[in-house]
Motif scaffolding. Structure first.
Motif, mmCIF file in Angstrom:
data_model
loop_
_atom_site.group_PDB
_atom_site.id
_atom_site.type_symbol
_atom_site.label_atom_id
_atom_site.label_comp_id
_atom_site.label_asym_id
_atom_site.label_seq_id
_atom_site.Cartn_x
_atom_site.Cartn_y
_atom_site.Cartn_z
ATOM 1 N N THR A 320 21.658 -57.389 80.725
ATOM 2 C CA THR A 320 22.690 -57.029 81.848
ATOM 3 C C THR A 320 23.665 -58.287 82.053
ATOM 4 N N ILE A 321 23.177 -59.496 81.786
ATOM 5 C CA ILE A 321 24.121 -60.623 82.143
ATOM 6 C C ILE A 321 25.022 -61.003 80.816
ATOM 7 N N ALA A 322 24.403 -60.913 79.728
ATOM 8 C CA ALA A 322 25.423 -61.147 78.460
ATOM 9 C C ALA A 322 26.570 -60.322 78.488
ATOM 10 N N PRO A 323 26.718 -58.897 78.615
ATOM 11 C CA PRO A 323 27.976 -57.986 78.591
ATOM 12 C C PRO A 323 28.894 -58.653 79.661
ATOM 13 N N LEU A 324 28.387 -58.827 80.980
ATOM 14 C CA LEU A 324 29.165 -59.253 81.909
ATOM 15 C C LEU A 324 29.904 -60.700 81.609
ATOM 16 N N LEU A 325 29.184 -61.540 81.025
ATOM 17 C CA LEU A 325 29.924 -62.680 80.781
ATOM 18 C C LEU A 325 30.725 -62.691 79.721
ATOM 19 N N ALA A 326 30.482 -61.664 78.775
ATOM 20 C CA ALA A 326 31.234 -61.492 77.354
ATOM 21 C C ALA A 326 32.743 -60.914 77.585
ATOM 22 N N ARG A 327 32.681 -60.197 78.853
ATOM 23 C CA ARG A 327 34.273 -59.985 79.143
ATOM 24 C C ARG A 327 35.077 -60.965 79.762
ATOM 25 N N ARG A 328 34.304 -61.926 80.113
ATOM 26 C CA ARG A 328 35.188 -63.194 80.626
ATOM 27 C C ARG A 328 35.522 -64.374 79.526
ATOM 28 N N LEU A 329 34.885 -63.937 78.418
ATOM 29 C CA LEU A 329 35.429 -64.761 77.191
ATOM 30 C C LEU A 329 37.010 -64.551 76.943
ATOM 31 N N GLU A 330 37.487 -63.214 77.284
ATOM 32 C CA GLU A 330 38.892 -63.204 77.080
ATOM 33 C C GLU A 330 39.852 -63.917 77.839
ATOM 34 N N GLU A 331 39.131 -64.533 78.957
ATOM 35 C CA GLU A 331 39.797 -65.561 79.647
ATOM 36 C C GLU A 331 40.231 -67.052 79.138
ATOM 37 N N LEU A 332 39.490 -67.096 77.961
ATOM 38 C CA LEU A 332 39.449 -68.582 77.396
ATOM 39 C C LEU A 332 40.916 -69.183 77.018
ATOM 40 N N PRO A 333 41.314 -70.098 77.320
ATOM 41 C CA PRO A 333 42.792 -70.432 76.971
ATOM 42 C C PRO A 333 42.839 -70.823 75.367
ATOM 43 N N GLY A 334 41.646 -71.097 74.817
ATOM 44 C CA GLY A 334 41.688 -71.533 73.565
ATOM 45 C C GLY A 334 40.310 -71.628 72.896
ATOM 46 N N PRO A 335 40.094 -71.973 71.578
ATOM 47 C CA PRO A 335 38.665 -71.703 71.011
ATOM 48 C C PRO A 335 37.803 -72.909 71.469
ATOM 49 N N PRO A 336 36.757 -72.640 71.764
ATOM 50 C CA PRO A 336 35.832 -73.466 72.531
ATOM 51 C C PRO A 336 34.971 -74.155 71.400
#
Length: 432
Positions: A320-336
């Protein structure tokens, strides 16, 4: 009046991103955004002395201070630093009200007997225990204690002249009176944007100090500025509410360094899933569910990024938690190059999670049918679909079956057909 102590770190975001020594010694400008559209968030005192101010564009800041060192916000470092400061305060026995990052309040009375000293001694003990240099002060209100911590002593003749910054109750009005009304936009008590607008309006009316503001009547302020004006009037007169200490809590955080090439695409999502599983497997969680988490990343180009994700309801499921956070990865301003996941709010233990009520039906397929019925009531009839045979002998695979809303009658009919086939010993087709 009850005394309130304040611990303040001026220019906290700048200190967290660049270090306290560099902020004190160099002209540093903290920017929000990248490229020509970047704007100034904070500036060191050396940069401010050369005309740099928050809100300026990057070009304007460099025009005034060409040798300024540009820095990006580092919310991950700021979060870690502020957590250490609060932990040290609570380790001394203080019940802490955590305000904005860089300012915290507590009642020193509870520490007097514990440390066998007076208020000035408590402030001295607090400063020695901190992981970096802080300013500490005590006064009868939160705003006054914050002002006493950050104000230049030369502007506050009513402040006690000892080594520690304290304001006695009988000197509170004299301490607040000469402070500029613009202090309302800096100190605690009023929302930032609303406070700026109020300060501008008061300035146009000729109200320049907190003393002149305190002299106005409540009816005048309420009529002109409403509840915001009344709150500002209370601050100028030294009025305050009681402290609201936070509940001391354990830090539940996991950090994962990313190897080269794992900062994008499927590998990044895989790393995030691994981080979620590690957080859920942490012994400190003690089977409690999560209500909200904060995902942070340190960026390859410098600086960091952070976002808070509320889960909606208690959960301890990685699926449940991982897919919610995976969508937020699109907001990353650059490679982490590093990911961190922190539990910001914990719920009840897993046994207390919301679940389908037990309606008394027997286990097995009837239990499944009841669960499907309840889900359709909550999410609508299209929430559950069924696969039915249409043309199973067609040479086109697309024509073999179709998706239709799930039907309890169809489900019961299939069960009867399977039961009859089993009784006759005939093979039956299993529904897809």
């Amino acid at each position: 009046m009850t005394e309130i102590a304040c611990v303040a770190i001026p220019r906290f975001a700048l200190v967290a991103s660049s270090g306290q020594r560099r902020v004190a010694a160099e002209p540093i400008v903290l920017l929000r955004g990248r490229g020509p559209a970047a704007t100034v968030v904070e500036a060191s005192w050396r940069a401010e002395a050369r005309g740099v101010a928050p809100g300026m564009s990057r070009a304007q800041a460099l025009a005034r201070c060409p040798d300024a060192r540009l820095a990006l916000p580092d919310p991950l470092a700021a979060e870690e630093l502020w957590a250490r400061v609060l932990a040290r305060l609570e380790g001394l026995g203080a019940a802490v009200e955590a305000g904005r990052p860089g300012e915290a309040f507590f009642g020193p009375a509870g520490l007097l007997r514990l440390h066998r000293t007076d208020v000035a001694g408590v402030l001295s003990e607090v400063r020695r225990a901190m992981p970096l240099r802080v300013r500490a002060a005590a006064a009868p209100s939160r705003f006054a204690s914050f002002a006493a911590a950050v104000v230049d002593r030369r502007l506050a003749p009513a402040m006690d002249r000892g080594d520690e910054r304290t304001v006695a109750a009988e000197n509170l009005a004299d301490f607040l009176a000469p402070l500029p009304v613009g202090a309302l936009a800096v100190g605690p008590g009023l929302p930032g944007d609303d406070a700026l607008g109020l300060v501008e309006k008061l300035g146009r009316l000729g109200v320049e100090t907190l003393g002149s503001l305190a002299a106005l009547g409540r009816d005048q302020m309420a009529d002109r500025f409403g509840n915001l004006g009344l709150a500002a009037l209370g601050i100028a007169r030294g009025e305050d509410r009681g402290l609201r200490p936070r509940e001391p809590r354990e830090e539940l955080v996991e950090v994962l360094e990313l190897p080269d090439g794992a900062g994008a695409g499927a590998q990044l999502e895989h790393a995030l899933g691994l981080l979620v599983e590690r957080l859920l497997a942490s012994p400190e969680r003690r089977r409690r569910t999560l209500l909200a988490v904060r995902l942070s990343a340190r960026l390859d180009a410098g600086g960091s990024w952070s976002v808070t994700q509320a889960l909606g309801r208690p959960s301890a499921s990685a699926a449940t938690i991982a897919p919610l956070l995976a969508r937020r990865l699109e907001e990353l301003p650059g490679p982490p190059v590093l990911l961190a996941l922190r539990a910001t709010s914990l719920g009840p233990a897993g046994a207390d999670q919301l679940r389908l009520p037990d309606t008394g039906v027997r286990e097995g397929e009837d239990r499944l049918a009841e669960a499907i019925r309840q889900l359709r009531l909550l999410q609508g009839p299209e929430a559950i679909l069924d696969v039915v045979d249409v043309e199973p002998d067609s040479h086109l695979p697309e024509a073999w079956s179709a998706l239709v809303p799930w039907s309890a009658e169809r489900h019961a009919r299939r069960r009867r057909e399977r039961a009859i086939g089993a009784a006759r010993g005939a093979p039956t087709r299993t529904s897809r």
